[in-house]
Design an enzyme around this catalytic site. Structure first.
Site, PDB file in Angstrom:
ATOM      1  N   CYS B  87      27.015   6.880  49.921  1.00  0.00           N
ATOM      2  CA  CYS B  87      27.999   6.228  50.787  1.00  0.00           C
ATOM      3  C   CYS B  87      29.348   6.956  50.693  1.00  0.00           C
ATOM      4  O   CYS B  87      29.458   8.092  51.124  1.00  0.00           O
ATOM      5  CB  CYS B  87      28.100   4.745  50.426  1.00  0.00           C
ATOM      6  SG  CYS B  87      28.936   3.755  51.666  1.00  0.00           S
ATOM      7  N   HIS B 195      22.363   2.648  50.130  1.00  0.00           N
ATOM      8  CA  HIS B 195      22.640   2.419  48.705  1.00  0.00           C
ATOM      9  C   HIS B 195      21.352   2.163  47.921  1.00  0.00           C
ATOM     10  O   HIS B 195      20.970   0.998  47.730  1.00  0.00           O
ATOM     11  CB  HIS B 195      23.537   1.187  48.548  1.00  0.00           C
ATOM     12  CG  HIS B 195      24.961   1.418  48.925  1.00  0.00           C
ATOM     13  ND1 HIS B 195      25.922   1.790  48.012  1.00  0.00           N
ATOM     14  CD2 HIS B 195      25.590   1.328  50.120  1.00  0.00           C
ATOM     15  CE1 HIS B 195      27.089   1.916  48.628  1.00  0.00           C
ATOM     16  NE2 HIS B 195      26.916   1.637  49.905  1.00  0.00           N
ATOM     17  N   GLU B 197      20.902   2.266  44.812  1.00  0.00           N
ATOM     18  CA  GLU B 197      21.185   1.538  43.560  1.00  0.00           C
ATOM     19  C   GLU B 197      21.235   0.034  43.788  1.00  0.00           C
ATOM     20  O   GLU B 197      21.164  -0.745  42.840  1.00  0.00           O
ATOM     21  CB  GLU B 197      22.492   2.059  42.940  1.00  0.00           C
ATOM     22  CG  GLU B 197      23.789   1.497  43.514  1.00  0.00           C
ATOM     23  CD  GLU B 197      24.189   2.073  44.864  1.00  0.00           C
ATOM     24  OE1 GLU B 197      23.363   2.749  45.519  1.00  0.00           O
ATOM     25  OE2 GLU B 197      25.343   1.835  45.291  1.00  0.00           O
TER      26      GLU B 197
END
Lengths: 89, 221
Positions: B87, B195, B197
């Site tokens: 990002c 994302h 994660e």
């Protein structure tokens, strides 16, 4: 000598400009007709010390290209004016 | 010994703990790296996480790229170390010239925060080495400036060199050629807007991001 620099930054053609598009879309609602090609950019102003206008232009252009703009998506025009002549001139 | 992943923190970064949690949960060790330090402390891989580094002032990533930590990351990448920008981290890597192109504002004019589906297009990168080509992963996005763009010559080069590693299925933001993630020529530096994660735990609704983080750990080992 000291020069004032105005950097006029705009998005390159074809680059997404949500702010410009939104302003343009609302204009007819407000009764403004015949206005098109609205784009929103940014301006950056600063002063710079340089021996002459040419040197000021070169330094400002280098700064603009390397940091103030991203050449992939932005173009910029520089306007340079003398603020104060140096001592002895 | 577990793989140590450095997570770079700038003023305004806000996804660093998500990245550390994901790495730790998959058997690695996440370690925060302050942007002012010109030393990666011997980490095995680097994540440049999401957020709004330096407030995104001027342009996302424009100021962050001059950080001492980014000089160290650039050297680390040049030596072949695996680096992933997520990002805002992707924006930082493009501004730093570690990845080609730029991220412009979403074509739909909106900030987007929702799950997306991305397809693995190449398993030949530090972020996808453990993934299957063609696999579709549910991974969230959270951005306003995620619309990837580059000139025609760069796009052709990315295609020819198999450097588009992830594509959106159902393009959410107008990215050219549905690009969600790209890698550099050496394939050790990868940037992506989604994302992974945030998709490593059942509690978050998807664990599809785990294969990407696991790839990074494998690339670093």
């Amino acid at each position: 000598m000291q020069f004032s620099v105005l950097v006029d930054i705009r998005l390159r053609g074809g680059i997404s400009d949500p702010a410009g598009a939104t302003i343009e879309r609302v204009l007819p609602v407000l009764g403004y007709e015949g206005i098109a090609d609205v784009t929103v950019g940014k301006t950056i102003r600063f002063t710079i010390d340089a021996v002459d206008a040419e040197a000021a232009q070169a330094a400002a252009a280098e700064l603009t290209e390397s940091f103030l703009t991203n050449p992939v998506i932005e173009d910029a025009d520089l306007t340079i004016e003398t603020v104060s002549p140096g001592a002895g001139t | 010994m577990s793989v140590v992943v450095g997570v770079v923190v700038f003023p305004g970064t806000n996804c660093e703990m998500d990245a550390v949690e994901a790495v730790d949960g998959l058997g690695g060790t996440g370690r925060l790296l302050w942007h002012g330090d010109d030393d990666l402390s011997g980490v095995d891989a680097v994540i440049v996480p999401g957020g709004f580094a330096h407030g995104d002032y001027l342009r996302p990533g424009a100021i962050a790229r001059f950080s001492p930590a980014m000089e160290a990351v650039t050297r680390f990448a040049a030596d072949g170390g695996p680096v992933v920008g997520i990002c805002n981290g992707f924006q930082v890597l493009t501004e730093a010239g570690l990845l080609p192109g730029a991220l412009q504002k979403n074509s739909g004019l909106k900030f987007l925060c929702r799950p997306t589906t991305v397809r693995v297009e190449s398993s030949n990168s530090a972020l996808t080495v453990s993934a299957m080509v063609g696999a579709e992963l549910s991974i969230p996005i959270n951005h306003f400036e995620g619309n990837y763009t580059c000139d025609a010559r760069t796009l052709q080069q990315l295609r020819d060199e198999d450097r588009i590693v992830l594509r959106y299925v159902g393009n959410p933001n107008g990215s050219i050629d549905d690009i969600a993630g790209v890698c550099n020529e050496a394939r050790n530096v990868v940037g992506l807007m989604p994302h992974p994660e945030r998709a490593c735990n059942e509690l978050l609704g998807s664990t599809d991001g785990a294969v990407l983080i696991r790839s990074l750990l494998a690339a670093a080992a």
